[in-house]
Scaffold this motif. Structure first.
Motif, PDB file in Angstrom:
ATOM      1  N   GLN A  46       0.843  -1.205   0.000  1.00 38.06           N
ATOM      2  CA  GLN A  46       0.000   0.000   0.000  1.00 38.06           C
ATOM      3  C   GLN A  46       0.874   1.249   0.000  1.00 38.06           C
ATOM      4  OE1 GLN A  46      -3.275   0.373  -0.412  1.00 38.06           O
ATOM      5  NE2 GLN A  46      -3.022   2.577  -0.295  1.00 38.06           N
ATOM      6  N   HIS A  49       2.381   1.680  -3.386  1.00 38.25           N
ATOM      7  CA  HIS A  49       1.385   2.244  -4.305  1.00 38.25           C
ATOM      8  C   HIS A  49       1.255   3.753  -4.107  1.00 38.25           C
ATOM      9  CE1 HIS A  49      -2.249   2.574  -6.700  1.00 38.25           C
ATOM     10  NE2 HIS A  49      -2.822   3.186  -5.673  1.00 38.25           N
ATOM     11  N   LYS A  52       4.301   5.542  -5.495  1.00 35.72           N
ATOM     12  CA  LYS A  52       4.267   5.578  -6.963  1.00 35.72           C
ATOM     13  C   LYS A  52       3.264   6.605  -7.471  1.00 35.72           C
ATOM     14  CE  LYS A  52       6.027   0.973  -7.915  1.00 35.72           C
ATOM     15  NZ  LYS A  52       5.767  -0.356  -8.477  1.00 35.72           N
ATOM     16  N   GLU A  53       2.141   6.717  -6.782  1.00 35.27           N
ATOM     17  CA  GLU A  53       1.145   7.727  -7.160  1.00 35.27           C
ATOM     18  C   GLU A  53       1.698   9.131  -6.940  1.00 35.27           C
ATOM     19  OE1 GLU A  53      -2.075   7.510  -8.461  1.00 35.27           O
ATOM     20  OE2 GLU A  53      -1.457   5.446  -8.867  1.00 35.27           O
TER      21      GLU A  53
END
Length: 159
Positions: A46, A49, A52-53
């Motif tokens: 999580q 993620h 990366k966002e």
């Protein structure tokens, strides 16, 4: 507060079947390892993620400055990418460890009697709750708890 040696009907640190309470607790902690590793991996995935966002986020424009920036600065982007790479490596190592521990535990559980094997696999490998296992095996939750305790005792004897 009760003496730990008297917990669950035990005296002097051993239960009715002669297995020390410490061994029982150690076996239970050992069986819980895949679940703990799985939750740690999920948390790191999580975070990965989210990082990366963040690479693609557009920062708010501050018109009071001469320089307008529409994305993460080069230096900050380098640090962010470095964090992502480090986290990916760390997560990969955790996944490898998770697989190794899970298979090691499965091999040991497979040596138990059928019903005990089913319950421990559902509880510690598939991470199902007592009530889910009871429903699936068409048994009461109390019976599942008894089978679980017996299975952990047998498991601790072979460890």
């Amino acid at each position: 507060m009760k003496n730990p040696a008297e917990h669950n009907g035990t005296r002097n640190g051993t239960n009715q079947k002669g297995v020390s309470e410490v061994t029982f607790v150690e076996a239970k902690k050992y069986l819980q390892q895949p679940g703990i590793l799985n939750k740690t991996i999920e948390t790191k995935m999580q975070l990965l993620h989210e990082l990366k966002e963040k690479r693609f986020c557009i920062q708010a424009t501050d018109y009071s400055k001469d320089k307008v920036q529409s994305s993460v600065s080069g230096d900050s982007l380098e640090k962010l990418i470095s964090k992502i790479v480090d986290l990916e490596r760390e997560t990969d190592k955790l996944v490898d460890s998770y697989i190794d521990v899970k298979w090691e535990i499965i091999k040991k559980i497979e040596k138990l009697p059928k019903k005990q094997r089913e319950v421990l696999l559902l509880k510690y490998i598939d991470e199902e709750s007592i009530s889910e296992i009871a429903f699936e095996l068409n048994l009461s939750t109390n019976r599942i708890k008894q089978i679980t305790n017996d299975a952990i005792l047998n498991f601790s004897k072979q460890a």
